[in-house]
Motif scaffolding. Structure first.
Motif, PDB file in Angstrom:
ATOM      1  N   LYS A  81      65.453  37.845  58.255  1.00 52.47           N
ATOM      2  CA  LYS A  81      65.510  37.122  59.524  1.00 52.47           C
ATOM      3  C   LYS A  81      65.167  38.050  60.683  1.00 52.47           C
ATOM      4  O   LYS A  81      64.413  37.681  61.582  1.00 52.47           O
ATOM      5  N   ARG A  82      65.710  39.267  60.650  1.00 56.22           N
ATOM      6  CA  ARG A  82      65.427  40.232  61.725  1.00 56.22           C
ATOM      7  C   ARG A  82      63.946  40.567  61.793  1.00 56.22           C
ATOM      8  O   ARG A  82      63.341  40.525  62.874  1.00 56.22           O
TER       9      ARG A  82
ATOM     10  N   GLU B  28      61.796  37.646  63.069  1.00 59.91           N
ATOM     11  CA  GLU B  28      61.934  37.409  64.503  1.00 59.91           C
ATOM     12  C   GLU B  28      61.192  38.457  65.317  1.00 59.91           C
ATOM     13  O   GLU B  28      60.520  38.128  66.298  1.00 59.91           O
TER      14      GLU B  28
ATOM     15  N   ALA C 237      57.359  37.785  64.842  1.00 63.41           N
ATOM     16  CA  ALA C 237      56.913  36.553  65.488  1.00 63.41           C
ATOM     17  C   ALA C 237      56.988  36.637  67.006  1.00 63.41           C
ATOM     18  O   ALA C 237      56.269  35.919  67.705  1.00 63.41           O
ATOM     19  N   ASP C 238      57.826  37.522  67.515  1.00 63.66           N
ATOM     20  CA  ASP C 238      58.006  37.625  68.966  1.00 63.66           C
ATOM     21  C   ASP C 238      56.732  38.026  69.679  1.00 63.66           C
ATOM     22  O   ASP C 238      56.513  37.635  70.830  1.00 63.66           O
TER      23      ASP C 238
END
Length: 264
Positions: free
Chosen positions: A139-140, A143, A146-147
């Motif tokens: 998840k980290r 994210e 994708a940021d």
């Protein structure tokens, strides 16, 4: 932290906020091809392997530290600068402080306005998205990738995880908090009246939602010999997502710097 590659005209490589010098290492091949630069990779205080500043730690203090660092390395000799994002803003500042020594400026997705509310930004966009890749990431990691990523493929992730992610994970959060409180330069380099007639190149991604591609065009007021390249299907990490196109711009800029007489 200070690493040196090659020999020739000193070129100081200045990274952006929240990362370290490794984000600029993918450029080293194109810079080495030019055969004219001694590349100085520096971690700004609080990033990578550099200790944070003990004072306020804002942009003015980072600029002071960088000025002192450059002077301690090369004295009053000629040099060039290459900066990414916040590092691009610091390059503009340093060029003004060393007006008689700087021989060229190369900016990648540079910040022109520190205040994000003043920036002209495009809408968020993704050119390619690999859903299977994201399902395989934590998840980290998903994210963080994708940021900023416009090209969200496995190859792009591997480059991001090699060159960008380590700097993100090693950044000193207290130093970043201090920086956020004093994230300004007065006056902004954009608003100064003097012009620097040296080779300047700027590369931006069309889909850069962090610093944008429109504001850098305003820098023609400061740099009469400015070449701006806006690259399609690329975001804030344009040199990671479109390395061949950025390498071409670096080689062209190096040729312009090489033609400049070292008369300063």
């Amino acid at each position: 932290m200070h690493k040196i590659h090659g020999s020739g005209l000193p070129l100081f490589m200045i990274h952006g906020n929240g990362v370290d010098h490794r984000i600029l290492l993918p450029l080293d091949g194109a810079l080495a091809e030019s055969g004219i630069f001694e590349r100085h990779y520096i971690d700004l205080p609080g990033f990578g392997e550099s200790d944070p500043l003990s004072n306020a730690g804002g942009l003015p203090e980072l600029a002071d530290w960088l000025e002192s660092e450059i002077h301690s390395i090369i004295g009053d000799g000629p040099f060039a600068v290459l900066g990414n994002s916040m590092g691009g803003l610091l390059c503009q500042e340093i060029a003004d402080r060393f007006e008689d020594a700087v021989q060229g400026i190369f900016l990648i997705a540079p910040a022109v306005y520190p205040d994000s509310e003043q920036r002209t930004l495009p809408e968020r966009a993704v050119a390619i998205h690999d859903q299977e890749l994201f399902l395989s990431l934590s998840k980290r990691d998903a994210e963080l990738f994708a940021d900023v990523a416009v090209i969200q493929t496995r190859d792009a992730w591997e480059e991001f995880s090699k060159w960008v992610l380590p700097g993100i994970l090693s950044a000193n959060l207290r130093a970043m908090a201090k920086l956020a409180k004093r994230y300004f330069l007065e006056p902004l380099p954009l608003h100064r009246e003097n012009q620097l007639s040296i080779p300047v190149s700027i590369v931006c991604g069309r889909d850069d939602h962090v610093t944008g591609f429109e504001d850098p065009q305003r820098l023609t007021l400061r740099y009469p010999d400015l070449h701006l390249k806006i690259i399609e299907s690329a975001g804030h990490n344009v040199h990671i997502e479109q390395p061949a196109l950025v390498a071409h711009e670096i080689r062209a800029w190096a040729e312009r710097v090489q033609r400049l007489p070292l008369s300063k």
